[in-house]
Design a protein around this motif. Sequence first.
Motif, PDB file in Angstrom:
ATOM      1  N   ALA A  37       0.827  -1.203   0.000  1.00 27.45           N
ATOM      2  CA  ALA A  37       0.000   0.000   0.000  1.00 27.45           C
ATOM      3  C   ALA A  37       0.863   1.256   0.000  1.00 27.45           C
ATOM      4  O   ALA A  37       1.918   1.304   0.640  1.00 27.45           O
ATOM      5  N   LYS A  38       0.412   2.254  -0.699  1.00 24.08           N
ATOM      6  CA  LYS A  38       1.115   3.532  -0.738  1.00 24.08           C
ATOM      7  C   LYS A  38       1.285   4.075   0.679  1.00 24.08           C
ATOM      8  O   LYS A  38       0.345   4.065   1.472  1.00 24.08           O
ATOM      9  N   GLY A  39       2.500   4.551   0.961  1.00 27.69           N
ATOM     10  CA  GLY A  39       2.771   5.138   2.269  1.00 27.69           C
ATOM     11  C   GLY A  39       3.025   4.131   3.369  1.00 27.69           C
ATOM     12  O   GLY A  39       3.242   4.520   4.522  1.00 27.69           O
ATOM     13  N   GLY A  40       3.008   2.840   3.058  1.00 25.09           N
ATOM     14  CA  GLY A  40       3.167   1.820   4.097  1.00 25.09           C
ATOM     15  C   GLY A  40       4.434   1.007   3.939  1.00 25.09           C
ATOM     16  O   GLY A  40       5.342   1.350   3.177  1.00 25.09           O
ATOM     17  N   TYR A  41       4.496  -0.080   4.704  1.00 25.44           N
ATOM     18  CA  TYR A  41       5.616  -1.023   4.652  1.00 25.44           C
ATOM     19  C   TYR A  41       5.135  -2.308   3.998  1.00 25.44           C
ATOM     20  O   TYR A  41       3.942  -2.628   4.022  1.00 25.44           O
ATOM     21  N   ALA A  42       6.061  -3.077   3.450  1.00 21.60           N
ATOM     22  CA  ALA A  42       5.699  -4.339   2.808  1.00 21.60           C
ATOM     23  C   ALA A  42       6.911  -5.249   2.753  1.00 21.60           C
ATOM     24  O   ALA A  42       8.057  -4.799   2.834  1.00 21.60           O
ATOM     25  N   THR A  43       6.650  -6.535   2.643  1.00 26.50           N
ATOM     26  CA  THR A  43       7.698  -7.509   2.385  1.00 26.50           C
ATOM     27  C   THR A  43       7.566  -7.959   0.946  1.00 26.50           C
ATOM     28  O   THR A  43       6.495  -8.415   0.525  1.00 26.50           O
ATOM     29  N   LEU A  44       8.637  -7.805   0.186  1.00 28.29           N
ATOM     30  CA  LEU A  44       8.627  -8.125  -1.236  1.00 28.29           C
ATOM     31  C   LEU A  44       9.417  -9.400  -1.490  1.00 28.29           C
ATOM     32  O   LEU A  44      10.467  -9.623  -0.879  1.00 28.29           O
ATOM     33  N   ASN A  45       8.918 -10.219  -2.401  1.00 29.88           N
ATOM     34  CA  ASN A  45       9.625 -11.422  -2.832  1.00 29.88           C
ATOM     35  C   ASN A  45      10.129 -11.221  -4.256  1.00 29.88           C
ATOM     36  O   ASN A  45       9.321 -11.039  -5.176  1.00 29.88           O
ATOM     37  N   PHE A  46      11.447 -11.237  -4.418  1.00 30.58           N
ATOM     38  CA  PHE A  46      12.027 -11.200  -5.755  1.00 30.58           C
ATOM     39  C   PHE A  46      12.230 -12.646  -6.205  1.00 30.58           C
ATOM     40  O   PHE A  46      13.036 -13.377  -5.627  1.00 30.58           O
ATOM     41  N   LYS A  47      11.464 -13.063  -7.206  1.00 33.27           N
ATOM     42  CA  LYS A  47      11.505 -14.443  -7.691  1.00 33.27           C
ATOM     43  C   LYS A  47      12.449 -14.532  -8.881  1.00 33.27           C
ATOM     44  O   LYS A  47      12.283 -13.831  -9.879  1.00 33.27           O
ATOM     45  N   VAL A  48      13.450 -15.418  -8.770  1.00 34.27           N
ATOM     46  CA  VAL A  48      14.474 -15.550  -9.803  1.00 34.27           C
ATOM     47  C   VAL A  48      14.470 -16.984 -10.334  1.00 34.27           C
ATOM     48  O   VAL A  48      14.948 -17.897  -9.671  1.00 34.27           O
ATOM     49  N   PRO A  49      13.920 -17.216 -11.529  1.00 34.07           N
ATOM     50  CA  PRO A  49      13.955 -18.555 -12.122  1.00 34.07           C
ATOM     51  C   PRO A  49      15.247 -18.770 -12.897  1.00 34.07           C
ATOM     52  O   PRO A  49      15.870 -17.810 -13.372  1.00 34.07           O
ATOM     53  N   ASN A  50      15.674 -20.006 -12.998  1.00 31.39           N
ATOM     54  CA  ASN A  50      16.836 -20.336 -13.812  1.00 31.39           C
ATOM     55  C   ASN A  50      16.350 -20.731 -15.202  1.00 31.39           C
ATOM     56  O   ASN A  50      15.589 -21.681 -15.359  1.00 31.39           O
ATOM     57  N   ALA A 177      -3.678   3.629  -0.510  1.00 28.26           N
ATOM     58  CA  ALA A 177      -3.318   3.755   0.903  1.00 28.26           C
ATOM     59  C   ALA A 177      -4.501   3.397   1.784  1.00 28.26           C
ATOM     60  O   ALA A 177      -5.658   3.635   1.441  1.00 28.26           O
ATOM     61  N   THR A 178      -4.195   2.804   2.940  1.00 31.00           N
ATOM     62  CA  THR A 178      -5.216   2.471   3.922  1.00 31.00           C
ATOM     63  C   THR A 178      -4.880   3.135   5.243  1.00 31.00           C
ATOM     64  O   THR A 178      -3.767   3.639   5.435  1.00 31.00           O
ATOM     65  N   GLY A 183      -0.358   7.877   6.718  1.00 32.18           N
ATOM     66  CA  GLY A 183      -0.500   9.024   7.624  1.00 32.18           C
ATOM     67  C   GLY A 183      -0.074   8.728   9.041  1.00 32.18           C
ATOM     68  O   GLY A 183       0.935   8.108   9.306  1.00 32.18           O
ATOM     69  N   GLY A 184      -0.894   9.179  10.025  1.00 33.28           N
ATOM     70  CA  GLY A 184      -0.533   9.059  11.435  1.00 33.28           C
ATOM     71  C   GLY A 184      -0.348   7.631  11.877  1.00 33.28           C
ATOM     72  O   GLY A 184       0.510   7.322  12.678  1.00 33.28           O
ATOM     73  N   GLY A 185      -1.202   6.725  11.362  1.00 37.92           N
ATOM     74  CA  GLY A 185      -1.076   5.329  11.753  1.00 37.92           C
ATOM     75  C   GLY A 185       0.265   4.766  11.377  1.00 37.92           C
ATOM     76  O   GLY A 185       0.901   4.064  12.153  1.00 37.92           O
ATOM     77  N   ALA A 186       0.741   5.088  10.171  1.00 40.52           N
ATOM     78  CA  ALA A 186       2.036   4.583   9.740  1.00 40.52           C
ATOM     79  C   ALA A 186       3.149   5.208  10.546  1.00 40.52           C
ATOM     80  O   ALA A 186       4.131   4.571  10.899  1.00 40.52           O
ATOM     81  N   ALA A 187       3.017   6.500  10.876  1.00 36.24           N
ATOM     82  CA  ALA A 187       4.067   7.173  11.637  1.00 36.24           C
ATOM     83  C   ALA A 187       4.168   6.616  13.042  1.00 36.24           C
ATOM     84  O   ALA A 187       5.256   6.490  13.608  1.00 36.24           O
ATOM     85  N   ALA A 188       3.028   6.283  13.640  1.00 38.36           N
ATOM     86  CA  ALA A 188       3.044   5.783  15.010  1.00 38.36           C
ATOM     87  C   ALA A 188       3.486   4.341  15.088  1.00 38.36           C
ATOM     88  O   ALA A 188       4.128   3.935  16.053  1.00 38.36           O
ATOM     89  N   LYS A 189       3.138   3.542  14.032  1.00 37.88           N
ATOM     90  CA  LYS A 189       3.401   2.114  14.117  1.00 37.88           C
ATOM     91  C   LYS A 189       4.422   1.647  13.100  1.00 37.88           C
ATOM     92  O   LYS A 189       4.602   0.456  12.907  1.00 37.88           O
ATOM     93  N   GLY A 190       5.110   2.556  12.453  1.00 38.79           N
ATOM     94  CA  GLY A 190       5.999   2.182  11.365  1.00 38.79           C
ATOM     95  C   GLY A 190       7.014   1.136  11.740  1.00 38.79           C
ATOM     96  O   GLY A 190       7.184   0.133  11.062  1.00 38.79           O
ATOM     97  N   ASP A 191       7.721   1.364  12.873  1.00 38.00           N
ATOM     98  CA  ASP A 191       8.773   0.424  13.250  1.00 38.00           C
ATOM     99  C   ASP A 191       8.192  -0.934  13.600  1.00 38.00           C
ATOM    100  O   ASP A 191       8.742  -1.977  13.237  1.00 38.00           O
TER     101      ASP A 191
END
Length: 249
Positions: A37-50, A177-178, A183-191
Motif C-alpha cells: 500500500a502507498k505510504g506503508g511497509y511491505a515484504t517483497l519477494n524477488f523471484k528468480v527462475p533459472n 493507501a489504507t 499518515g498518522g497510523g504509519a508514523a506511530a506504528k511504522g517500526d
Amino acid sequence: MNVSRIAIAAGVAASTVLLLAGPAAAHVSVQPQGEAAKGGYATLNFKVPNERDQASTVKVEVNFPADHPLSSVTPEAVPGWKIDITKGKLDKPLEVHGRKITEAVTKVTWTADGSKIAPGYFQQFPVSVGQLPEDADQLVFKAIQTYDNKEVVRWIEEPKGGEEPDSPAPVLKLSAATEDHHGGGAAAKGDDDHQSDDKAGSAEGDKKETHAASSSSSDTTARTLGIIGILVGVAGVAFGVLAGRRRTA
C-alpha cells in the motif's frame, strides 16, 4: 516423400514456437506478501527462475528506484547466499518518523555462497521495505542475473504501451493507501509494522523455498503437455494431407 517433408517442416515450426515462448514466460519478478500500500511497509519477494539448461544462477543484483528512494530496506537471510547492501547519498533528504534520512539503499546483491539456482528451479529473495511512496502507482526494480558460465542477463527494460519487452524489469504495483499503512497510523506504528513484516517474510520465505521444487515440477509438467499437444497436432496435419492425396489419386 511429400508427407515426410510436411511433417518435418511442421516439427521445426513447433520447436521454434517453444523456443520463443519459453524465455518470455520466465523472468525475474517481484510480488508483495499481502499488499504493497502507498505510504506503508511491505515484504517483497524477488523471484528468480533459472532459464538455462546447462548453467546455474550464482548472482542476483536488484537496483532500487532512485526516483522514489526507500528509507528502510532489510533483506531476509537466505541460506547459501551472501548479501551485500549498497547505499548512496540522497540529493533530497527524506523525513520519516520525525527523522531526516540522508542516504538510502540503491542496490541489494545476493551472491551464491554454498548454493546455486540450478536448471529447472527458482529462488525467492525476500526484502522488507518502507515507506512506500504516496505519489506513485508502481516501482521499477532493475535486476541483473549472472550464471556460472559467466553469462549475464539484464532485466532492465520498462514496459511501454502495454507490451512486455524482451527483458522486462520487475515492476511492483502499489495499492491504494489504507488507514493501517498511511499518515498518522504509519508514523506511530511504522517500526512495529516493519518488524512484523520481517517476521512474516521469514516464515513465508521458508515455506515458499520448501515448495520451490514442486512448483518447478508443475511448470515442467505443463510444458511437457504443451509439447505433446503440438506433436499430436502435427501428426494430424500430416495424416490429413496424406489421406487427401490418396483420395485425389
